[in-house]
Design an enzyme around this catalytic site. Structure first.
Site, PDB file in Angstrom:
ATOM      1  N   TYR A  29      -1.731  -0.696  10.648  1.00 36.42           N
ATOM      2  CA  TYR A  29      -1.857  -0.952   9.050  1.00 36.42           C
ATOM      3  C   TYR A  29      -0.593  -0.372   8.445  1.00 36.42           C
ATOM      4  O   TYR A  29      -0.095  -1.118   7.437  1.00 36.42           O
ATOM      5  CB  TYR A  29      -3.125  -0.393   8.486  1.00 36.42           C
ATOM      6  N   LYS A  63       2.496  -2.711   6.298  1.00 41.21           N
ATOM      7  CA  LYS A  63       2.702  -2.529   4.990  1.00 41.21           C
ATOM      8  C   LYS A  63       4.209  -2.188   4.730  1.00 41.21           C
ATOM      9  O   LYS A  63       4.773  -2.544   3.762  1.00 41.21           O
ATOM     10  CB  LYS A  63       1.790  -1.610   4.260  1.00 41.21           C
ATOM     11  N   SER A 111       0.782  -1.288   0.049  1.00 42.80           N
ATOM     12  CA  SER A 111      -0.016   0.175  -0.032  1.00 42.80           C
ATOM     13  C   SER A 111       0.890   1.494   0.100  1.00 42.80           C
ATOM     14  O   SER A 111       2.200   1.269   0.388  1.00 42.80           O
ATOM     15  CB  SER A 111      -0.816   0.107   1.219  1.00 42.80           C
TER      16      SER A 111
END
Length: 248
Positions: free
Chosen positions: A153, A157, A140
């Site tokens: 998150y 990533k 991402s």
């Protein structure tokens, strides 16, 4: 009406796609199947797998990737594969000061640890067969950009990108290419959870020169490129699919 994809570049290849039930993973299964691959679709949601199999003829494996033992068994059973797409990912929106250990551990388990486990099994099989292969980890833009409420998150990533680079270095001598695709916000069910509020999405859209978010098929096409022979000398890269976000 869109023109059917007549490209059959993956004929004779077997591809394993995790996180296949929805979003980018589902679009990737559909695209790879259209382009001739035998696809094994892995997801935790049986209903999603059932409809995907009806649509594409793919084989399915239902497993919760938060469980490392079940993940290992599923990855072993799927071999041999030529192409791997680690697309499974989860998010839990929490402010940094409120991020719980449980949420952090679960997100890291699915977004990073499961990707490592599955890739290890695929790479071992590729090396044993001397056939080479290609692996794409779906990362991402948040690997390099801090987003509010995304502490765990973003950390996961960034870790996945680091893992991708080490895999590329160590597996390259065996003819295995490893890359990541790093989309900006992609219009998936998971993104709806995080970006459905216009107050949140408007500032992000304002930073994207193309002035829109990514469609799942657009991310899938970038994945397919990295899997394909057209990218034969591309390894260890994090390919931004961001409409120019990072150029601003």
């Amino acid at each position: 009406m869109s023109t059917p994809d007549r490209n059959r570049e993956f004929e004779g290849k077997t591809a394993l796609v995790t996180g296949a039930g929805k979003g980018i993973g589902r679009a990737t299964v559909q695209l790879l199947a259209q382009r001739g691959a035998r696809v094994i679709a892995l997801s935790r949601t049986a209903a999603d797998l059932h409809t995907l199999a009806e649509e594409t003829g793919c084989e399915t494996v239902c497993v919760n990737l938060a469980d490392p033992v079940a993940t290992l068994k599923a990855a072993e059973a799927a071999q041999p594969v030529d192409l791997l797409v680690n697309c499974a990912g989860i998010v839990e929106l929490q402010a940094f000061l409120d991020t719980t250990i449980e949420a952090f551990d679960t997100i890291m388990a699915v977004n990073v640890k499961a990707a490592m486990i599955v890739a290890q099994q695929c790479a071992r099989s590729m090396i044993a067969r001397g056939a080479g292969g290609s692996i794409v980890n779906v990362s991402s833009l948040s690997a390099t950009v801090g987003l509010p409420l995304h502490a765990a998150y973003c950390a996961s990533k960034a870790a996945l990108d680091g893992l991708t680079r080490v895999m590329a270095v160590e597996l390259g001598p065996h003819g295995i290419r490893v890359n990541s695709v790093n989309p900006v916000v992609t219009l998936t069910p998971m993104a709806e959870k995080a970006w459905s509020d216009p107050a949140k999405s408007a500032p992000m859209l304002a930073r994207i020169p193309l002035n829109r978010f990514v469609q799942p098929l657009e991310a899938a096409r970038a994945i397919a490129y990295l899997l394909s022979g057209d990218a034969a000398m591309v390894s260890g890269v994090s390919l931004a699919v961001d409409g120019g976000f990072q150029a601003g």
